[in-house]
Design a protein around this motif. Structure first.
Motif, PDB file in Angstrom:
ATOM      1  N   GLU A   6     -11.203 100.139  19.890  1.00  0.00           N
ATOM      2  CA  GLU A   6     -12.383  99.899  20.468  1.00  0.00           C
ATOM      3  C   GLU A   6     -14.055  99.790  20.847  1.00  0.00           C
ATOM      4  OE1 GLU A   6     -11.421 100.970  23.830  1.00  0.00           O
ATOM      5  OE2 GLU A   6      -9.291 101.647  22.866  1.00  0.00           O
TER       6      GLU A   6
ATOM      7  N   ALA B  32      -8.050 101.733  25.460  1.00  0.00           N
ATOM      8  CA  ALA B  32      -8.342 102.480  26.580  1.00  0.00           C
ATOM      9  C   ALA B  32      -9.658 101.720  27.381  1.00  0.00           C
ATOM     10  CB  ALA B  32      -9.274 103.421  25.790  1.00  0.00           C
TER      11      ALA B  32
ATOM     12  N   ALA C   4      -7.151 100.295  29.869  1.00  0.00           N
ATOM     13  CA  ALA C   4      -7.320 100.718  30.860  1.00  0.00           C
ATOM     14  C   ALA C   4      -7.695 101.160  31.790  1.00  0.00           C
ATOM     15  CB  ALA C   4      -6.670 102.622  30.803  1.00  0.00           C
ATOM     16  N   GLU C   5      -9.300 101.263  31.627  1.00  0.00           N
ATOM     17  CA  GLU C   5     -10.976 101.199  32.611  1.00  0.00           C
ATOM     18  C   GLU C   5     -10.899  99.631  33.590  1.00  0.00           C
ATOM     19  OE1 GLU C   5     -12.808 103.209  33.102  1.00  0.00           O
ATOM     20  OE2 GLU C   5     -11.326 105.113  31.982  1.00  0.00           O
TER      21      GLU C   5
ATOM     22  N   GLY D 111      -0.786 103.344  24.689  1.00  0.00           N
ATOM     23  CA  GLY D 111      -2.225 104.118  24.636  1.00  0.00           C
ATOM     24  C   GLY D 111      -2.055 103.364  26.311  1.00  0.00           C
ATOM     25  N   THR D 112      -2.976 102.231  26.629  1.00  0.00           N
ATOM     26  CA  THR D 112      -2.924 102.027  28.180  1.00  0.00           C
ATOM     27  C   THR D 112      -2.093 103.025  29.290  1.00  0.00           C
ATOM     28  OG1 THR D 112      -3.527  99.790  27.651  1.00  0.00           O
ATOM     29  CG2 THR D 112      -3.710 100.059  29.672  1.00  0.00           C
TER      30      THR D 112
ATOM     31  N   ALA E 230      -0.175 104.906  29.453  1.00  0.00           N
ATOM     32  CA  ALA E 230      -0.325 106.822  28.797  1.00  0.00           C
ATOM     33  C   ALA E 230      -1.198 106.892  29.525  1.00  0.00           C
ATOM     34  CB  ALA E 230      -0.608 106.646  27.534  1.00  0.00           C
ATOM     35  N   LEU E 231      -2.274 106.149  29.354  1.00  0.00           N
ATOM     36  CA  LEU E 231      -3.973 106.386  29.973  1.00  0.00           C
ATOM     37  C   LEU E 231      -3.606 106.857  31.032  1.00  0.00           C
ATOM     38  CD1 LEU E 231      -6.383 104.796  27.308  1.00  0.00           C
ATOM     39  CD2 LEU E 231      -5.996 107.802  27.768  1.00  0.00           C
ATOM     40  N   LEU E 232      -3.285 105.515  32.444  1.00  0.00           N
ATOM     41  CA  LEU E 232      -3.326 105.390  32.914  1.00  0.00           C
ATOM     42  C   LEU E 232      -2.328 106.219  33.687  1.00  0.00           C
ATOM     43  CD1 LEU E 232      -3.122 101.792  32.988  1.00  0.00           C
ATOM     44  CD2 LEU E 232      -4.889 102.779  33.816  1.00  0.00           C
TER      45      LEU E 232
ATOM     46  N   HIS F  30      -1.648 109.324  32.370  1.00  0.00           N
ATOM     47  CA  HIS F  30      -2.384 110.957  32.756  1.00  0.00           C
ATOM     48  C   HIS F  30      -3.271 111.178  33.294  1.00  0.00           C
ATOM     49  CE1 HIS F  30      -4.256 114.315  30.332  1.00  0.00           C
ATOM     50  NE2 HIS F  30      -5.304 113.840  30.473  1.00  0.00           N
ATOM     51  N   ARG F  31      -3.897 109.708  33.880  1.00  0.00           N
ATOM     52  CA  ARG F  31      -4.862 110.272  35.122  1.00  0.00           C
ATOM     53  C   ARG F  31      -4.546 109.762  36.654  1.00  0.00           C
ATOM     54  NH1 ARG F  31      -9.418 105.464  33.285  1.00  0.00           N
ATOM     55  NH2 ARG F  31     -10.434 106.187  35.569  1.00  0.00           N
TER      56      ARG F  31
END
Length: 357
Positions: free
Chosen positions: A255, A282, A285-286, A317-318, A320-322, A324-325
């Motif tokens: 990152e 990450a 994902a942003e 990663g990506t 899973a983060l999306l 989670h949000r």
């Protein structure tokens, strides 16, 4: 744009050719675990490797939910065979097939067949549109209840529910009906590039999913709005199109902080192969959340620079983060690719018109 509309994610699983089916099965299962809408597998006559449609037919029974979208060229191929092969994939996958429309533009590819010379791009994409049109007619040439399968009478088909197709294209003609019953989805999902003409004209007329290459969200927004307006001008409901940004992702780097002024498009650069993202899961994902939240696109079609490494980091990663949000689903709520994309199953115009078309 509504902030509650669904985010759609898809991934390419190609790369250097592999001749072990398990390579592709493993990647497809990985994408399925991330609840992606679909995977694509690129193909052309100009490069080595197994046939994409045949590979995904092998992947179909080894997966349960993920959409399967092979690249199939319309150049130097018979439209009737293209239509029946894609209908067959929809049957063996129980309604998860799509078609990434391609053309073959090089003299080397033309020499493989020896029937005609390479044609200009405009002619190739016009032909691609004609193939998409006749394929839709062939898929519809069986009404949904045309099969009787009555053992007592020995009747398999209600012939009144099979419809003749007589299509004359610029360089081919097709007479139906199809030899394959209407696919489970009615019609497999058509995916096409819409970044620039002449491919974009074919996309707005015939595609369900349009891929665009854009380096920044403002550029994607403008492209999307033009495509939807053009689709409407052709009498289509713009709400039936899904516009996905095509992005090659390099997730091998760690990152990195965003450069000033690039918060809405971190680490996105334009290259010969289209826009690229280089960074970590990450940051990606942003980027996805920012573009989708701004209404620039309906989602992303992501091509991993290194298929196994980058797809693993994308899913674990990506995605899973999306998830989670609460920006991306954690499971496939439906069984067909059209259901994943929020697209209705097309009505059969032959049936609705009483058999005339």
């Amino acid at each position: 744009m509504s902030a509650t509309r669904s985010l759609h994610l898809a991934a390419e699983i190609g790369g250097p050719p592999h001749y072990d089916a398990e390579w592709y099965v493993d990647l497809a299962r990985l994408a399925e675990r991330g609840a992606l809408d679909f995977i694509t597998l690129q193909d052309s006559f100009g490069r080595p490797g197994p046939d994409a449609l045949a590979v995904l037919s092998r992947v179909a029974p080894a997966t349960e939910r993920i959409g399967l979208v092979p690249a199939v060229t319309t150049t130097h191929t018979e439209p009737f065979h293209v239509s029946t092969a894609l209908a067959t994939l929809d049957w063996v996958s129980r309604g998860r097939a799509g078609w990434l429309v391609g053309v073959s533009a090089t003299p080397a590819e033309a020499r493989l067949f020896g029937r005609r010379r390479a044609a200009p791009a405009a002619a190739l994409w016009k032909e691609a549109g004609e193939v998409a049109e006749v394929s839709a007619r062939l898929w519809d040439s069986w009404e949904d209840d045309a099969e009787i399968r009555d053992v007592s009478t020995g009747r398999f088909i209600d012939r009144d529910k099979l419809h003749h197709v007589d299509f004359q294209g610029t360089g081919f003609s097709v007479r139906g009906p199809s030899i394959v019953p209407r696919p489970p989805q009615g019609r497999p999902v058509v995916v096409a590039d819409g970044t620039a003409d002449p491919a974009a004209e074919t996309a707005v007329r015939h595609a369900d999913v349009v891929l665009i290459g854009a380096g920044r969200p403002e550029e994607a927004t403008a492209l999307r709005e033009r495509l939807l307006a053009r689709a409407a001008a052709h009498g289509r409901d713009p709400g039936t199109l899904r516009v996905l940004a095509a992005l090659t992702v390099h997730l091998g780097d760690g990152e990195r902080p965003l450069d000033p002024g690039l918060e809405s498009a971190p680490h996105t650069t334009a290259g010969d192969g289209g826009p690229h993202y280089r960074g970590g899961p990450a940051g990606l994902a942003e980027l996805i959340a920012g573009w989708h939240g701004a209404g620039a696109v309906d989602g992303f079609h992501l091509t991993p620079a290194e298929p196994r490494r980058d797809l693993e980091r994308l899913v674990n990663g990506t995605v899973a983060l999306l998830q989670h949000r609460s920006l991306f689903r954690t499971f496939h709520p439906g069984g067909t690719l059209r259901e994943h994309l929020g697209l209705a199953r097309p009505a059969n115009p032959y049936a609705s018109a009483g058999g005339a078309r």
